[in-house]
Motif scaffolding. Sequence first.
Motif, short mmCIF file in Angstrom:
data_model
loop_
_atom_site.label_atom_id
_atom_site.label_comp_id
_atom_site.label_asym_id
_atom_site.label_seq_id
_atom_site.Cartn_x
_atom_site.Cartn_y
_atom_site.Cartn_z
N LEU A 27 -8.07 0.57 6.17
CA LEU A 27 -7.15 -0.33 5.48
C LEU A 27 -7.28 -0.11 3.98
O LEU A 27 -8.38 -0.17 3.44
N ASP A 28 -6.17 0.13 3.33
CA ASP A 28 -6.12 0.28 1.87
C ASP A 28 -5.58 -1.04 1.33
O ASP A 28 -4.43 -1.39 1.59
N VAL A 29 -6.41 -1.77 0.60
CA VAL A 29 -6.04 -3.12 0.16
C VAL A 29 -5.49 -3.16 -1.26
O VAL A 29 -5.37 -4.22 -1.85
N ARG A 30 -5.11 -2.00 -1.80
CA ARG A 30 -4.49 -1.97 -3.12
C ARG A 30 -3.04 -2.45 -3.02
O ARG A 30 -2.50 -2.63 -1.93
N THR A 31 -2.40 -2.61 -4.15
CA THR A 31 -0.99 -3.03 -4.16
C THR A 31 -0.12 -1.92 -3.57
O THR A 31 -0.52 -0.75 -3.57
N PRO A 32 1.08 -2.26 -3.09
CA PRO A 32 1.98 -1.22 -2.58
C PRO A 32 2.25 -0.11 -3.61
O PRO A 32 2.34 1.07 -3.25
N GLY A 33 2.37 -0.48 -4.88
CA GLY A 33 2.60 0.51 -5.92
C GLY A 33 1.43 1.48 -6.06
O GLY A 33 1.62 2.69 -6.18
N GLU A 34 0.22 0.96 -6.04
CA GLU A 34 -0.98 1.82 -6.11
C GLU A 34 -1.04 2.73 -4.88
O GLU A 34 -1.36 3.91 -5.00
N TYR A 35 -0.73 2.17 -3.73
CA TYR A 35 -0.75 2.92 -2.47
C TYR A 35 0.24 4.09 -2.53
O TYR A 35 -0.09 5.21 -2.16
N ARG A 36 1.44 3.82 -3.03
CA ARG A 36 2.46 4.88 -3.14
C ARG A 36 2.05 5.98 -4.10
O ARG A 36 2.45 7.13 -3.95
#
Length: 105
Positions: A27-36
Amino acid sequence: MFNLFKRIPSISTSQLEVELGKKATLLDVRTPGEYRQGHIPGAKNVPLNKVDKYKNNTDETLYVICQSGMRSKRAAKELEKKGYDVINVRGGMSQWKGKVRGGKL
C-alpha cells in the motif's frame, strides 16, 4: 493499555524488494499526485487520509510505504488497529532503488 507502546515492525526498501518477489501486498499511502509521479509497480494507492476505510483480507501481510516513512508508520498503526498484519517500509520512496512506474522520482 500496553498496545499503546507496541512497535510496528519495519523493513528496509531492499528487504521490500525481496518480499515483492513473493507477491506481497504493498500500500502506497502518499497522495494521488505523489503516486502518479512515480510508484512501485503493483503498489495500491490508499492515501493516508483514506486508510481508515481500507478493507481487504486480514490474513495477508500488508507492506506500507510513503515518501520518507513517517506517513506509512501512522498508516501502519491505523491498519494494525483494524486487525491487519502490517510492516512499515523505512525510508520510503526516497530510499527505493528498484523499478518505478509512472513519472520519475
